[in-house]
Design a protein around this motif. Structure first.
Motif, PDB file in Angstrom:
ATOM      1  N   ARG A 277     -20.441  25.477  -2.538  1.00  0.00           N
ATOM      2  CA  ARG A 277     -19.031  25.871  -2.614  1.00  0.00           C
ATOM      3  C   ARG A 277     -18.415  25.435  -3.935  1.00  0.00           C
ATOM      4  NH1 ARG A 277     -19.564  24.501   2.904  1.00  0.00           N
ATOM      5  NH2 ARG A 277     -18.832  22.368   2.611  1.00  0.00           N
ATOM      6  N   ARG A 278     -18.799  24.257  -4.403  1.00  0.00           N
ATOM      7  CA  ARG A 278     -18.327  23.824  -5.715  1.00  0.00           C
ATOM      8  C   ARG A 278     -18.879  24.723  -6.818  1.00  0.00           C
ATOM      9  NH1 ARG A 278     -18.953  17.213  -5.573  1.00  0.00           N
ATOM     10  NH2 ARG A 278     -17.055  16.751  -4.368  1.00  0.00           N
ATOM     11  N   GLY A 279     -20.152  25.079  -6.710  1.00  0.00           N
ATOM     12  CA  GLY A 279     -20.735  25.964  -7.711  1.00  0.00           C
ATOM     13  C   GLY A 279     -20.037  27.312  -7.764  1.00  0.00           C
ATOM     14  N   PHE A 280     -19.693  27.852  -6.598  1.00  0.00           N
ATOM     15  CA  PHE A 280     -18.976  29.126  -6.543  1.00  0.00           C
ATOM     16  C   PHE A 280     -17.634  29.022  -7.256  1.00  0.00           C
ATOM     17  CE2 PHE A 280     -16.104  32.051  -4.201  1.00  0.00           C
ATOM     18  CZ  PHE A 280     -16.741  33.246  -4.495  1.00  0.00           C
TER      19      PHE A 280
ATOM     20  N   GLY B 235     -15.043  29.411 -14.624  1.00  0.00           N
ATOM     21  CA  GLY B 235     -15.532  29.637 -15.977  1.00  0.00           C
ATOM     22  C   GLY B 235     -15.424  31.088 -16.407  1.00  0.00           C
ATOM     23  N   LEU B 236     -15.646  32.025 -15.478  1.00  0.00           N
ATOM     24  CA  LEU B 236     -15.529  33.445 -15.823  1.00  0.00           C
ATOM     25  C   LEU B 236     -14.087  33.840 -16.125  1.00  0.00           C
ATOM     26  CD1 LEU B 236     -17.903  35.070 -13.162  1.00  0.00           C
ATOM     27  CD2 LEU B 236     -18.361  34.787 -15.592  1.00  0.00           C
ATOM     28  N   LEU B 237     -13.148  33.272 -15.382  1.00  0.00           N
ATOM     29  CA  LEU B 237     -11.744  33.663 -15.517  1.00  0.00           C
ATOM     30  C   LEU B 237     -11.005  32.877 -16.595  1.00  0.00           C
ATOM     31  CD1 LEU B 237     -10.904  33.992 -11.719  1.00  0.00           C
ATOM     32  CD2 LEU B 237     -11.098  35.858 -13.364  1.00  0.00           C
ATOM     33  N   ALA B 238     -11.530  31.741 -17.002  1.00  0.00           N
ATOM     34  CA  ALA B 238     -10.850  30.930 -18.007  1.00  0.00           C
ATOM     35  C   ALA B 238     -10.943  31.599 -19.374  1.00  0.00           C
ATOM     36  CB  ALA B 238     -11.463  29.534 -18.059  1.00  0.00           C
ATOM     37  N   PRO B 239      -9.898  31.502 -20.190  1.00  0.00           N
ATOM     38  CA  PRO B 239      -9.957  32.093 -21.539  1.00  0.00           C
ATOM     39  C   PRO B 239     -10.950  31.348 -22.419  1.00  0.00           C
ATOM     40  CG  PRO B 239      -7.941  30.816 -21.252  1.00  0.00           C
ATOM     41  CD  PRO B 239      -8.599  30.862 -19.908  1.00  0.00           C
ATOM     42  N   ARG B 240     -11.859  32.087 -23.019  1.00  0.00           N
ATOM     43  CA  ARG B 240     -12.869  31.502 -23.900  1.00  0.00           C
ATOM     44  C   ARG B 240     -12.965  32.332 -25.171  1.00  0.00           C
ATOM     45  NH1 ARG B 240     -14.009  26.507 -21.560  1.00  0.00           N
ATOM     46  NH2 ARG B 240     -14.469  26.768 -19.351  1.00  0.00           N
ATOM     47  N   ASP B 241     -13.440  31.699 -26.239  1.00  0.00           N
ATOM     48  CA  ASP B 241     -13.614  32.385 -27.513  1.00  0.00           C
ATOM     49  C   ASP B 241     -15.070  32.713 -27.801  1.00  0.00           C
ATOM     50  OD1 ASP B 241     -10.897  32.214 -27.989  1.00  0.00           O
ATOM     51  OD2 ASP B 241     -11.056  30.273 -28.997  1.00  0.00           O
ATOM     52  N   ARG B 242     -15.947  32.537 -26.827  1.00  0.00           N
ATOM     53  CA  ARG B 242     -17.363  32.825 -27.034  1.00  0.00           C
ATOM     54  C   ARG B 242     -17.952  33.456 -25.782  1.00  0.00           C
ATOM     55  NH1 ARG B 242     -20.462  27.985 -25.267  1.00  0.00           N
ATOM     56  NH2 ARG B 242     -19.006  26.325 -24.686  1.00  0.00           N
TER      57      ARG B 242
ATOM     58  N   ARG C 152     -26.179  22.173 -12.925  1.00  0.00           N
ATOM     59  CA  ARG C 152     -25.712  22.501 -11.571  1.00  0.00           C
ATOM     60  C   ARG C 152     -25.443  23.996 -11.437  1.00  0.00           C
ATOM     61  NH1 ARG C 152     -22.628  17.646 -11.996  1.00  0.00           N
ATOM     62  NH2 ARG C 152     -20.788  18.875 -12.568  1.00  0.00           N
ATOM     63  N   LEU C 153     -24.800  24.582 -12.449  1.00  0.00           N
ATOM     64  CA  LEU C 153     -24.544  26.021 -12.399  1.00  0.00           C
ATOM     65  C   LEU C 153     -25.848  26.812 -12.472  1.00  0.00           C
ATOM     66  CD1 LEU C 153     -21.353  26.492 -14.612  1.00  0.00           C
ATOM     67  CD2 LEU C 153     -21.534  26.415 -12.125  1.00  0.00           C
ATOM     68  N   GLN C 154     -26.796  26.326 -13.262  1.00  0.00           N
ATOM     69  CA  GLN C 154     -28.094  26.999 -13.346  1.00  0.00           C
ATOM     70  C   GLN C 154     -28.794  26.993 -11.989  1.00  0.00           C
ATOM     71  OE1 GLN C 154     -29.662  28.456 -16.090  1.00  0.00           O
ATOM     72  NE2 GLN C 154     -31.319  29.067 -14.736  1.00  0.00           N
ATOM     73  N   PHE C 155     -28.766  25.867 -11.308  1.00  0.00           N
ATOM     74  CA  PHE C 155     -29.394  25.786  -9.989  1.00  0.00           C
ATOM     75  C   PHE C 155     -28.649  26.656  -8.983  1.00  0.00           C
ATOM     76  CE2 PHE C 155     -29.950  23.971  -5.785  1.00  0.00           C
ATOM     77  CZ  PHE C 155     -31.324  23.837  -5.706  1.00  0.00           C
ATOM     78  N   PHE C 156     -27.324  26.646  -9.047  1.00  0.00           N
ATOM     79  CA  PHE C 156     -26.534  27.464  -8.124  1.00  0.00           C
ATOM     80  C   PHE C 156     -26.849  28.941  -8.302  1.00  0.00           C
ATOM     81  CE2 PHE C 156     -22.666  30.095  -7.758  1.00  0.00           C
ATOM     82  CZ  PHE C 156     -22.469  30.013  -6.391  1.00  0.00           C
TER      83      PHE C 156
ATOM     84  N   ASN D  67     -14.309  12.986  -4.302  1.00  0.00           N
ATOM     85  CA  ASN D  67     -14.956  11.739  -3.902  1.00  0.00           C
ATOM     86  C   ASN D  67     -15.933  11.923  -2.755  1.00  0.00           C
ATOM     87  OD1 ASN D  67     -13.103  12.373  -1.981  1.00  0.00           O
ATOM     88  ND2 ASN D  67     -12.139  10.344  -1.867  1.00  0.00           N
ATOM     89  N   ARG D  68     -16.197  13.155  -2.379  1.00  0.00           N
ATOM     90  CA  ARG D  68     -17.127  13.406  -1.287  1.00  0.00           C
ATOM     91  C   ARG D  68     -18.498  13.721  -1.854  1.00  0.00           C
ATOM     92  NH1 ARG D  68     -16.555  18.388   3.054  1.00  0.00           N
ATOM     93  NH2 ARG D  68     -18.509  18.051   4.157  1.00  0.00           N
ATOM     94  N   PRO D  69     -19.562  13.126  -1.325  1.00  0.00           N
ATOM     95  CA  PRO D  69     -20.894  13.413  -1.867  1.00  0.00           C
ATOM     96  C   PRO D  69     -21.282  14.861  -1.653  1.00  0.00           C
ATOM     97  CG  PRO D  69     -21.056  12.155   0.166  1.00  0.00           C
ATOM     98  CD  PRO D  69     -19.597  12.167  -0.210  1.00  0.00           C
ATOM     99  N   GLU D  70     -21.979  15.452  -2.645  1.00  0.00           N
ATOM    100  CA  GLU D  70     -22.326  16.859  -2.586  1.00  0.00           C
ATOM    101  C   GLU D  70     -23.324  17.165  -1.476  1.00  0.00           C
ATOM    102  OE1 GLU D  70     -23.603  18.381  -6.254  1.00  0.00           O
ATOM    103  OE2 GLU D  70     -21.699  18.078  -7.269  1.00  0.00           O
ATOM    104  N   ARG D  71     -24.145  16.191  -1.107  1.00  0.00           N
ATOM    105  CA  ARG D  71     -25.162  16.447  -0.095  1.00  0.00           C
ATOM    106  C   ARG D  71     -24.670  16.145   1.312  1.00  0.00           C
ATOM    107  NH1 ARG D  71     -30.081  17.230  -2.477  1.00  0.00           N
ATOM    108  NH2 ARG D  71     -30.234  16.610  -4.653  1.00  0.00           N
TER     109      ARG D  71
END
Length: 451
Positions: free
Chosen positions: A13-16, A22-29, A52-56, A388-392
């Motif tokens: 859920r965090r990866g999503f 990241g897709l919606l944020a304004p970027r110059d590259r 983490r994003l690569q694994f997701f 503060n919650r563990p991802e697993r």
């Protein structure tokens, strides 16, 4: 969030959320994984956020099809984006350059975006639009024949028209009705495409190549442009076979076009298949402002109108429907220029499909914010992904044992102390000791001593 139940863990859920942010944020590259994670382009590839994003995207167990179905469900439920029978499903394919040969779906093929044949990935897409809203429905990368053991004869090989027909039927089953399926001339030569749409009972409107010939008697037209020149025309006061059609554009301006039913081979004005020519100048037939449209929408005066599965369409309706096709090009500008459709840096087919699904989600979220701008942030609402919650998930501590270890060997209820009862403990260890190795014969230079 509406998608949380589709992901099995907090990390997914965090990866999503992080990927879409990241897709919606304004970027110059380019929106590569390092860009989405806010890391340095090359040196930041090993950053934990990038990994983490690569694994997701590549390895995490979630289904892109379920995410896309949920996205379409939300579009159907919202009144501003709900589909209706007056819209169209536009079919198109677009290619993007990709180097190498290890990436799935890659091959040397025609890339319309660049206007040349090059190494890249081509994706067939469907877009629903009514001229007011437009959004992608489904996408399927085309796999060139050399990826299959038997080439084009392989049972798994599908042409672009076959993929397009399957995606159109999938969109109809997903609850997106349409007045017609609209496509450009790339799909006008595929018999499989026409057959699949007829079996799905879908109306179509496809552009024909102006100089593509067809069988006809010697004294009749043989190409669409010949059929257009055969129509009577004098001037705007005496239009002959042509009918004026007023086109209304979204910015408010209007244009007067001219349309007519032409006769070419099996295309007849009152037949099952029609050939409609629309242009800004019937005398000159300018190349970039003339449409040669084949359709199975019946003429209002055709004898089979009462028995046809499709409502009749006059010339103004035909021109209006095909005039919606440019919205697929507008969607390309946004998903490619702003949302990073072609910026993926993965090789597997599953990861590419997931990236395209997430880009379509980001595009649809833009409509959601357009119609309902976010209000003030509710600080009292619980966070779906607390930092503060563990991802697993919550840690698990096993209960304390109820029985004593090494019973009978200790004087107190504690773990066994080898100094209290050395003989029993050593005896137990001796029973489990490994067998002694049989010494081999003495070798020269080693002077091994036999015990």
């Amino acid at each position: 969030m509406c998608f949380d139940d589709l992901f099995a863990s907090l990390a997914q859920r965090r990866g999503f959320r992080e990927y879409l942010t990241g897709l919606l944020a304004p970027r110059d590259r380019n929106r590569t994984l390092t860009c989405l994670a806010g890391a340095e382009p090359v040196a930041g590839a090993r950053d934990p956020a990038v990994q983490r994003l690569q694994f997701f995207l590549s390895e995490a167990p979630w289904e892109a099809g379920q995410v896309n179905d949920r996205r379409l469900e939300l579009l159907r439920e919202r009144p501003e984006t709900a589909p209706h029978a007056g819209g169209v499903i536009v079919i198109d394919d677009s290619g993007d350059r990709k180097d190498g040969t290890a990436t799935a779906h890659v091959g040397r093929q025609w890339l319309g975006r660049y206007g040349k044949t090059d190494n890249g990935v081509v994706t067939v897409t469907t877009v629903w639009t009514d001229g007011q809203v437009y959004y992608p429905l489904h996408a399927q990368p085309y796999t060139p024949a050399h990826h299959f053991p038997r080439g084009q004869r392989d049972p798994g090989f599908r042409t672009k028209p076959q993929l397009a027909a399957a995606l159109t039927a999938e969109g109809q089953q997903a609850g997106f009705p349409c007045r017609a399926v609209v496509a450009d001339c790339a799909y006008s030569t595929s018999d499989d495409w026409y057959l699949a749409l007829r079996e799905a009972r879908l109306a179509y409107l496809v552009h024909l190549k102006p100089h593509r010939g067809t069988w006809a008697p010697a004294h009749e037209p043989h190409t669409p442009i010949d059929a257009a020149h055969a129509l009577a025309w004098c001037d705007a006061e005496h239009p002959g076979d042509w009918t004026p059609v007023e086109r209304h554009f979204r910015d408010g301006h209007t244009e007067t076009w001219w349309a007519a039913d032409a006769t070419l081979g099996g295309w007849q004005p009152h037949g099952v298949c029609r050939l409609v020519v629309a242009t800004t100048d019937p005398a000159a037939l300018p190349e970039k402002a003339t449409w040669y449209l084949a359709t199975n929408l019946p003429h209002p005066d055709a004898p089979h109108t009462a028995t046809s599965t499709h409502p009749p369409a006059d010339l103004a309706e035909i021109v209006r429907l095909y005039g919606l096709r440019p919205w697929v090009e507008q969607s390309y500008k946004q998903i490619k220029g702003e949302l990073g459709w072609a910026d993926f840096q993965v090789r597997s087919a599953r990861a590419i499909k997931r990236h395209q699904t997430l880009v379509n989600c980001a595009f649809s979220f833009c409509w959601d914010q357009w119609f309902a701008p976010p209000g003030p942030l509710d600080t009292t609402a619980p966070d779906a992904c607390p930092a503060n919650r563990p991802e697993r998930g919550p840690s698990y501590t096993p209960p304390a044992p109820t029985a004593l270890l090494a019973q009978g060997l200790t004087r107190r209820p504690l773990l066994a102390n080898p100094r209290h009862h050395p003989a029993p403990l050593m005896a137990s260890l001796d029973r489990q000791r490994p067998a002694r190795r049989t010494p081999g014969p003495p070798r020269r230079g080693h002077h091994r001593q036999t015990p």
